[in-house]
Design a protein around this motif. Structure first.
Motif, PDB file in Angstrom:
ATOM      1  N   LYS A  44      50.498  36.810  36.340  1.00 32.01           N
ATOM      2  CA  LYS A  44      51.763  37.493  36.016  1.00 32.01           C
ATOM      3  C   LYS A  44      52.553  36.653  35.021  1.00 32.01           C
ATOM      4  CE  LYS A  44      56.099  38.761  38.381  1.00 32.01           C
ATOM      5  NZ  LYS A  44      56.748  38.858  39.700  1.00 32.01           N
ATOM      6  N   THR A  45      53.040  37.279  33.961  1.00 30.16           N
ATOM      7  CA  THR A  45      53.850  36.557  32.978  1.00 30.16           C
ATOM      8  C   THR A  45      55.328  36.924  33.065  1.00 30.16           C
ATOM      9  OG1 THR A  45      53.464  38.255  31.277  1.00 30.16           O
ATOM     10  CG2 THR A  45      51.902  36.408  31.373  1.00 30.16           C
ATOM     11  N   THR A  46      55.634  38.087  33.661  1.00 33.51           N
ATOM     12  CA  THR A  46      57.026  38.518  33.790  1.00 33.51           C
ATOM     13  C   THR A  46      57.115  39.592  34.862  1.00 33.51           C
ATOM     14  OG1 THR A  46      58.966  39.317  32.546  1.00 33.51           O
ATOM     15  CG2 THR A  46      56.858  40.367  32.072  1.00 33.51           C
ATOM     16  N   ASP A  47      58.322  39.852  35.348  1.00 32.17           N
ATOM     17  CA  ASP A  47      58.533  40.889  36.350  1.00 32.17           C
ATOM     18  C   ASP A  47      58.425  42.278  35.715  1.00 32.17           C
ATOM     19  OD1 ASP A  47      58.984  39.069  38.414  1.00 32.17           O
ATOM     20  OD2 ASP A  47      61.136  38.946  37.978  1.00 32.17           O
ATOM     21  N   LEU A  48      58.026  43.250  36.518  1.00 29.47           N
ATOM     22  CA  LEU A  48      58.021  44.651  36.100  1.00 29.47           C
ATOM     23  C   LEU A  48      58.942  45.420  37.034  1.00 29.47           C
ATOM     24  CD1 LEU A  48      54.212  45.301  35.352  1.00 29.47           C
ATOM     25  CD2 LEU A  48      56.041  44.720  33.742  1.00 29.47           C
ATOM     26  N   ASP A  49      59.941  46.060  36.469  1.00 30.46           N
ATOM     27  CA  ASP A  49      60.953  46.783  37.233  1.00 30.46           C
ATOM     28  C   ASP A  49      60.317  47.959  37.988  1.00 30.46           C
ATOM     29  OD1 ASP A  49      63.129  48.163  38.214  1.00 30.46           O
ATOM     30  OD2 ASP A  49      64.270  48.091  36.341  1.00 30.46           O
ATOM     31  N   PRO A  50      60.373  47.962  39.323  1.00 32.59           N
ATOM     32  CA  PRO A  50      59.746  49.049  40.091  1.00 32.59           C
ATOM     33  C   PRO A  50      60.455  50.389  39.954  1.00 32.59           C
ATOM     34  CG  PRO A  50      60.962  47.581  41.554  1.00 32.59           C
ATOM     35  CD  PRO A  50      60.967  46.924  40.199  1.00 32.59           C
ATOM     36  N   ILE A  99      47.385  44.159  28.657  1.00 33.22           N
ATOM     37  CA  ILE A  99      46.686  43.260  29.580  1.00 33.22           C
ATOM     38  C   ILE A  99      45.421  42.757  28.894  1.00 33.22           C
ATOM     39  CG2 ILE A  99      45.462  43.095  31.791  1.00 33.22           C
ATOM     40  CD1 ILE A  99      47.197  45.384  32.815  1.00 33.22           C
ATOM     41  N   TYR A 100      45.196  41.446  28.957  1.00 30.21           N
ATOM     42  CA  TYR A 100      43.919  40.917  28.469  1.00 30.21           C
ATOM     43  C   TYR A 100      43.233  40.180  29.607  1.00 30.21           C
ATOM     44  CZ  TYR A 100      40.229  39.461  25.421  1.00 30.21           C
ATOM     45  OH  TYR A 100      38.982  39.314  24.855  1.00 30.21           O
ATOM     46  N   HIS A 106      39.798  34.805  17.530  1.00 29.73           N
ATOM     47  CA  HIS A 106      40.920  35.740  17.482  1.00 29.73           C
ATOM     48  C   HIS A 106      40.424  37.148  17.821  1.00 29.73           C
ATOM     49  CE1 HIS A 106      43.146  32.525  15.501  1.00 29.73           C
ATOM     50  NE2 HIS A 106      42.132  32.422  14.644  1.00 29.73           N
ATOM     51  N   LEU A 107      41.337  38.006  18.216  1.00 31.73           N
ATOM     52  CA  LEU A 107      40.960  39.391  18.515  1.00 31.73           C
ATOM     53  C   LEU A 107      40.503  40.095  17.248  1.00 31.73           C
ATOM     54  CD1 LEU A 107      43.757  40.656  20.958  1.00 31.73           C
ATOM     55  CD2 LEU A 107      41.480  39.823  21.519  1.00 31.73           C
ATOM     56  N   GLU A 113      51.799  42.773  20.344  1.00 35.60           N
ATOM     57  CA  GLU A 113      52.070  42.171  21.649  1.00 35.60           C
ATOM     58  C   GLU A 113      50.771  41.733  22.323  1.00 35.60           C
ATOM     59  OE1 GLU A 113      54.504  40.484  24.219  1.00 35.60           O
ATOM     60  OE2 GLU A 113      55.268  41.701  22.556  1.00 35.60           O
ATOM     61  N   LEU A 114      49.717  42.510  22.171  1.00 39.63           N
ATOM     62  CA  LEU A 114      48.418  42.130  22.730  1.00 39.63           C
ATOM     63  C   LEU A 114      47.879  40.886  22.029  1.00 39.63           C
ATOM     64  CD1 LEU A 114      46.023  42.733  24.625  1.00 39.63           C
ATOM     65  CD2 LEU A 114      45.091  44.203  22.812  1.00 39.63           C
ATOM     66  N   THR A 115      48.031  40.842  20.724  1.00 37.22           N
ATOM     67  CA  THR A 115      47.586  39.664  19.966  1.00 37.22           C
ATOM     68  C   THR A 115      48.346  38.422  20.407  1.00 37.22           C
ATOM     69  OG1 THR A 115      47.033  41.033  18.045  1.00 37.22           O
ATOM     70  CG2 THR A 115      47.363  38.675  17.654  1.00 37.22           C
ATOM     71  N   HIS A 116      49.653  38.561  20.566  1.00 39.59           N
ATOM     72  CA  HIS A 116      50.478  37.439  21.018  1.00 39.59           C
ATOM     73  C   HIS A 116      50.046  36.976  22.402  1.00 39.59           C
ATOM     74  CE1 HIS A 116      54.029  34.945  21.662  1.00 39.59           C
ATOM     75  NE2 HIS A 116      54.189  35.555  22.837  1.00 39.59           N
ATOM     76  N   LEU A 117      49.765  37.927  23.294  1.00 39.55           N
ATOM     77  CA  LEU A 117      49.325  37.594  24.647  1.00 39.55           C
ATOM     78  C   LEU A 117      48.015  36.808  24.608  1.00 39.55           C
ATOM     79  CD1 LEU A 117      49.777  38.137  27.771  1.00 39.55           C
ATOM     80  CD2 LEU A 117      48.245  40.098  27.469  1.00 39.55           C
TER      81      LEU A 117
END
Length: 345
Positions: free
Chosen positions: A104-110, A234-235, A341-342, A322-326
């Motif tokens: 997990k990298t950050t919270d996801l608001d339920p 997600i990667y 790299h991707l 964002e996927l590349t950054h992840l």
């Protein structure tokens, strides 16, 4: 007298030692069951359904056919996930076999709904199944209030008996109707997981390959915008490492045949191999290599029932960035070379 052929076989096959701990044997047995279910259970269920019709147990198939007719639309209406089955300890053995970890990298608001893009597909999407169809890696604890459903080819939901088995794990058909039903649920907390690259991406699932089929994939972007669901990249590091695959570069006859079959049947047929149950040299059991599935930051999405082409392009590019950054941020933690790299296809 031992022949040269026998000597070569003896040298090439590396058998598991006799003193393998019991827990590892259980892990192997559980993963064997999972591989069997993925590769062979659906056709066996179909054969069983018709076979029973010609035996004294014909009533089982008849009664199931009636149930099947009544229950036909259930897969596209949220499925029938059974939380108890998802929490069984048996899935922890699957997790520990590789092992598999959900990061997990950050919270996801339920209170919100999400479209989670899973990359790469790999051969048998081991990371996606273990992380989002079971509680072995603690999805509900890491993201309290969220309910995950993994999308799977609609073809498999036409197999009697098997459809009920996969629905119990939260699998639903990978079509717009099924995903939209989940994202229309009020109150939030719905996480639709899509292996964006799909079956074609499995043909590029080679160890050390970081090809992601995303360049022309905008359907999931449109889905998210139409329902105002945040996009989450997600990667899954290591997803491509657990199997070897016969070399099939684009332009070869093998790749041509695989792509033609995929376009006709909807499923790809990667010629993969790894290890066996009692030996480490060949077989269809995955290698014991770690899979680390990293869930990235959500991309906020405003609801628009009729998104324009320009809007789709903007969010698609934002998602790719964002996927590349992840990938770049976390690759050093999981043994990916600095110069890797991707590659978007």
């Amino acid at each position: 007298m031992v022949s040269d052929f026998d000597l070569r076989v003896e040298i090439l096959i590396y058998f598991a030692p006799a003193d393998v701990p019991l827990v590892r044997r259980i892990q192997t047995a559980v993963v064997l069951q999972w591989v069997f279910s993925f590769l062979a259970l659906a056709p066996i269920c179909i054969i069983l359904f018709f076979f029973l019709l010609y035996t004294r147990f014909w009533l089982i198939s008849v009664l199931y056919a009636i149930w099947w007719y009544i229950d036909w639309d259930t897969p596209s209406r949220g499925g029938r996930k059974v939380p108890f089955l998802c929490r069984l300890r048996v899935w922890e053995y699957t997790r520990d076999y590789f092992p598999i970890k959900l990061v997990k990298t950050t919270d996801l608001d339920p209170r919100k709904n999400y479209v989670l893009g899973f990359h790469p597909h790999g051969i048998l999407v081991a990371g996606a199944f273990t992380n989002f169809c079971t509680e072995a890696t603690g999805f509900s604890k890491l993201f309290p209030g969220l309910r995950s459903n993994l999308l799977m080819l609609p073809l498999w939901f036409r197999a009697p008996f098997f459809r009920d088995y996969i629905m119990s794990a939260g699998l639903v058909p990978s079509d717009k109707e099924s995903a939209s039903y989940l994202l229309r649920r009020k109150g939030g907390g719905n996480a639709v997981v899509i292996a964006v690259g799909g079956a074609p991406e499995a043909l590029d699932a080679h160890p050390g390959d970081y090809t992601v089929h995303l360049a022309n994939k905008k359907g999931f972007i449109k889905l998210a915008i139409e329902h105002g669901a945040d996009l989450v990249p997600i990667y899954s590091f290591g997803e491509n490492e657990v199997f070897d695959q016969l070399e099939n570069p684009r332009g070869t006859w093998l790749r041509y045949i695989q792509e033609r079959l995929q376009s006709i049947m909807g499923i790809s047929l990667p010629l993969f191999h790894a290890r066996g149950v009692f030996q480490y040299s060949f077989g269809l059991m995955p290698y014991r290599k770690p899979i680390n599935t990293v869930v990235g930051r959500p991309i906020p999405v405003e609801k628009n029932k009729k998104p324009t082409a320009e809007e789709l392009d903007v969010f698609h590019q934002r998602y790719m960035d964002e996927l590349t950054h992840l990938f770049e941020e976390h690759k050093g933690n999981y043994g990916v070379p600095e110069d890797a790299h991707l590659l978007f296809q």
